[in-house]
Structure formats: structure tokens, C-alpha cells
Design a protein around this motif. Sequence first.
Motif, PDB file in Angstrom:
ATOM      1  N   ASP A  36      52.987  11.649  74.798  1.00  0.00           N
ATOM      2  CA  ASP A  36      51.921  12.114  75.690  1.00  0.00           C
ATOM      3  C   ASP A  36      51.258  13.403  75.204  1.00  0.00           C
ATOM      4  OD1 ASP A  36      52.269  10.013  77.574  1.00  0.00           O
ATOM      5  OD2 ASP A  36      54.002  11.051  78.421  1.00  0.00           O
ATOM      6  N   THR A  46      42.815   7.286  67.843  1.00  0.00           N
ATOM      7  CA  THR A  46      42.478   7.740  69.190  1.00  0.00           C
ATOM      8  C   THR A  46      42.092   6.560  70.074  1.00  0.00           C
ATOM      9  OG1 THR A  46      41.720   9.898  68.388  1.00  0.00           O
ATOM     10  CG2 THR A  46      40.935   9.197  70.558  1.00  0.00           C
ATOM     11  N   TYR A  49      45.209   4.529  70.697  1.00  0.00           N
ATOM     12  CA  TYR A  49      46.115   5.244  71.597  1.00  0.00           C
ATOM     13  C   TYR A  49      45.697   5.071  73.055  1.00  0.00           C
ATOM     14  CZ  TYR A  49      48.507   9.181  73.861  1.00  0.00           C
ATOM     15  OH  TYR A  49      49.260   9.961  74.705  1.00  0.00           O
ATOM     16  N   TYR A  50      44.430   5.328  73.346  1.00  0.00           N
ATOM     17  CA  TYR A  50      43.985   5.232  74.738  1.00  0.00           C
ATOM     18  C   TYR A  50      43.888   3.781  75.201  1.00  0.00           C
ATOM     19  CZ  TYR A  50      43.353  10.215  75.124  1.00  0.00           C
ATOM     20  OH  TYR A  50      43.593  11.579  75.180  1.00  0.00           O
ATOM     21  N   LYS A  53      47.378   3.174  76.286  1.00  0.00           N
ATOM     22  CA  LYS A  53      47.669   3.909  77.524  1.00  0.00           C
ATOM     23  C   LYS A  53      47.077   3.199  78.747  1.00  0.00           C
ATOM     24  CE  LYS A  53      49.167   7.774  77.655  1.00  0.00           C
ATOM     25  NZ  LYS A  53      50.548   8.297  77.875  1.00  0.00           N
ATOM     26  N   VAL A  54      45.880   2.640  78.583  1.00  0.00           N
ATOM     27  CA  VAL A  54      45.192   2.037  79.722  1.00  0.00           C
ATOM     28  C   VAL A  54      45.556   0.566  79.908  1.00  0.00           C
ATOM     29  CG1 VAL A  54      42.931   1.406  80.657  1.00  0.00           C
ATOM     30  CG2 VAL A  54      43.263   3.654  79.617  1.00  0.00           C
ATOM     31  N   LYS A 253      43.744   3.502  86.074  1.00  0.00           N
ATOM     32  CA  LYS A 253      44.430   4.024  84.895  1.00  0.00           C
ATOM     33  C   LYS A 253      43.514   4.888  84.039  1.00  0.00           C
ATOM     34  CE  LYS A 253      47.740   1.803  82.842  1.00  0.00           C
ATOM     35  NZ  LYS A 253      48.490   0.789  82.062  1.00  0.00           N
ATOM     36  N   VAL A 254      42.243   4.531  83.971  1.00  0.00           N
ATOM     37  CA  VAL A 254      41.272   5.361  83.240  1.00  0.00           C
ATOM     38  C   VAL A 254      41.138   6.718  83.912  1.00  0.00           C
ATOM     39  CG1 VAL A 254      38.834   5.629  82.647  1.00  0.00           C
ATOM     40  CG2 VAL A 254      39.961   3.439  82.243  1.00  0.00           C
ATOM     41  N   GLN A 257      43.796   9.251  83.085  1.00  0.00           N
ATOM     42  CA  GLN A 257      43.861   9.876  81.755  1.00  0.00           C
ATOM     43  C   GLN A 257      43.321  11.307  81.765  1.00  0.00           C
ATOM     44  OE1 GLN A 257      45.619   8.176  79.423  1.00  0.00           O
ATOM     45  NE2 GLN A 257      45.766   6.775  81.171  1.00  0.00           N
ATOM     46  N   ASP A 259      43.193  15.239  83.667  1.00  0.00           N
ATOM     47  CA  ASP A 259      44.063  16.139  84.430  1.00  0.00           C
ATOM     48  C   ASP A 259      43.462  16.454  85.803  1.00  0.00           C
ATOM     49  OD1 ASP A 259      46.090  16.385  82.553  1.00  0.00           O
ATOM     50  OD2 ASP A 259      45.045  17.980  81.467  1.00  0.00           O
ATOM     51  N   LYS A 263      46.414  12.658  89.399  1.00  0.00           N
ATOM     52  CA  LYS A 263      46.639  11.933  88.149  1.00  0.00           C
ATOM     53  C   LYS A 263      47.820  10.977  88.237  1.00  0.00           C
ATOM     54  CE  LYS A 263      47.691  12.532  83.257  1.00  0.00           C
ATOM     55  NZ  LYS A 263      47.772  13.469  82.109  1.00  0.00           N
ATOM     56  N   VAL A 267      47.821   6.815  88.088  1.00  0.00           N
ATOM     57  CA  VAL A 267      48.524   6.154  86.980  1.00  0.00           C
ATOM     58  C   VAL A 267      49.560   5.166  87.500  1.00  0.00           C
ATOM     59  CG1 VAL A 267      50.142   6.495  85.081  1.00  0.00           C
ATOM     60  CG2 VAL A 267      48.131   7.961  85.271  1.00  0.00           C
TER      61      VAL A 267
END
Length: 392
Positions: A36, A46, A49-50, A53-54, A253-254, A257, A259, A263, A267
Motif C-alpha cells: 500500500d 501504475t 497497480y490501481y 486495487k480496484v 472502490k475508486v 483510493q 484519502d 476511505k 473500500v
Amino acid sequence: MVVTRVKAVDALRGFSLFGILMANLLIFQYGMYGKDMLENLSSLDTVSYYSLKVIIEGSFMPIFTILFGFSLIKMIESIRAKGKKSRWAIIRRGIGLLTLGFLHSFFIWEGDILLFYGMMIFCLLIFINRKPKTLIIWASILFIITCALMYGGDMLTPGEKAEIKAYNIEQTKVYSEGSYGEIIDFRLNAEIPGMKDDGLYILIMLFVSPLLYAPLFLTGMAFAKWQLFENVQAKLKVYRLALVLIPLAITLKVIGQFDHVLKDITVIAGQQILALGYVFLFMWIFTIKPTSKVMLAFESVGKLSLTNYLMQSVICTFVFYGYGLGLYGQMGVTLGIAFGLVVYILQCYVSTAYLKRFHRGPVEILLRIWTNFSWNGKVKKKKIIGSQEEFV
């Protein structure tokens, strides 16, 4: 009552193992905390990665969890169909999973989930005989509670971020260069960021952890009692209607991502809702092409789910850790995804070939023998009900 194995569930379980591997590769490569806090990624990494994550992270293990609840009910139905009481079999199953989870987390990889599943079996005992509607009501209540508990939980202070960064640096050095013994020593003795030496804090965490995924276990149990994955053609409309969950979950979920105080809520809610969306999407596709090569490959992997799950850990720790190839943190996100695809495709071929000679995987056989307390792994019948096959 005849309890038969549901092919769609095996295929769905195999599909979930694909996503679990993709998500876990971030942990295998960068650690539980390091994944993370990745920095200086290339443009391609990048995007990869995202995307992970999503689309994947946190939404495939919940599928496995839903199916665990589903299979628990099917196992109980199978035992009761033979005129036997299921209580001791359930307890032995829990102890068996606790043992497997301990061995896995201690000797192979700390990201184990089986230990938690074994613990959850005992928490689910009070829900075994509840009606599906009751299970869904409790699942909804617990889902709301767990989301509320996540409020503001991921807002790290500068000091906490520095603590995690220092831990990641030390972990990277040990995991990429250390021996097997040094890695186990680090796993057991390194001070984990955020874990206070406070008995009350630990007690609270032990209470909250089961709550986090309890809604998924209960949902799977309700699905089993509703027979939602059986006679799938008749339920095609239900699967299609539930697809609306996917865009809703991805949106959450987007949002997660970035802060902000909500958050963790967005998630965790997005992860679990997306898991449900994926379940219904998969079942909808399965009704259209149940015998396609892809579905048959998923089914083969799913029938050997425990063995394949553990083998993913064995393969990946050897590739990334210092006692193997030592590629920890070096492969990159995109190449890691490609590596994961190769591993999973190999598991599809090996599982298919294995099932031509054997009916169950080696780990599944051992757990079945222990659960049913018989050398052949079968439940001793009090009376003959008919042929059946129990889920493992």
C-alpha cells in the motif's frame, strides 16, 4: 435426501483462486504493508497497480468466503442425509482448518486465511439451523456494523507512516536476502506496525476481525439453503438483475483510493459488494457456457482448491523470498501479473491431469479423513439414503 456436488460452485471456486493469486502477488512481492506504499512506479505499473486495487484486491477472497459458508451447509446436509449428527464433524473440520492454517502461516506464508476460516466455523455454529431469511438479516446487520467501525480508520499520522516505512525497508532486506530461518524469525519477532502491546487492544481486534467477514459466511450459508447455485438455468434472471452491483462496487472502490475519513468504509463496502457482483456475473456466464474449456479449467482448479491455494504460496514464496530466487520487490506489478497468469494456467493443466486419475487433492483427502473420522474419508451411514458426494 441426496446431496450432489455442484459443478458451478467448483468452477466459481477455481475462478476465485485466480483473483486471490493476483491480489496476493502484491503481498508476496512487497509485503502486507509495503503493497500500500509503493513509490516510483512506471506508468504501466501504475495502471496495473490501481487496476488490481480496484478490480481484484479484496473482492476475490470474499468469493472464497461465500463459498466456504455454502460448502459448510452442504457438508452438513450430506452428513445428515446419512442419518448422522453433524456437530462433531463440524468441530473436527474447524480444528483441521486451524491446524492447516497454523502450519501454513508458520512455515510458508503469513498471509494465510485458513486459520481464520477454522476459527469462524465455531462462530457460525449458532447460525447452522437458521432460516435463509434470518441469515441474510444478520449478514446485513453485521455488514452495516463493520462498515461503521471502519470510519476514519485509515488516516495515518506522519509517525505511523514513518514506522511502516521503516518496517517495510527491514522486511525487504530480510525477505529478499535472508535464509528460510531468518525469514521465519523476522515473521515471529519483528515489531508489527500499529500492533500495540495492549491486552485490551488485542482483545478488541480479536472481536472485530470475525465481524468483518461474517456477512459473507452467512450469505454463503443462505445461498446454500436457497439452492441458489443449483438448477442455474432457472435462476438466470436473478443473476442478471444482480449485475447492477458491479458498477456500484467499482465506484466505491475508486472513491476508496483517495484519502478521506470514509476511505475504509468505501473500500470494505466496495470489496464485498463487488464480490457478490462477480459471483452473479460468473453464474450468469456459466449458464451460457457451462462446458467451455475455460469453465472446465476453473472447475478442475476449484475441485482441488485447498491444495492449489497452498501450492500458490509454496511457488510464490520460493520465487520471491531469499531462500529461493530472491525476487522480492524486483519483478514489478505488471510482470508480476504475467507471472501469476503463468502459475494459474499451470495449475489449470496440472489439476485437469490430476483429476483424470484421482477424485480429490492430497490436502482435501487429509482434511476429509479427519473431518469424517474414517480412513476412507466417508461418513459411516446409519441407513442408506442414496448416493451422494460431499463437498471438501
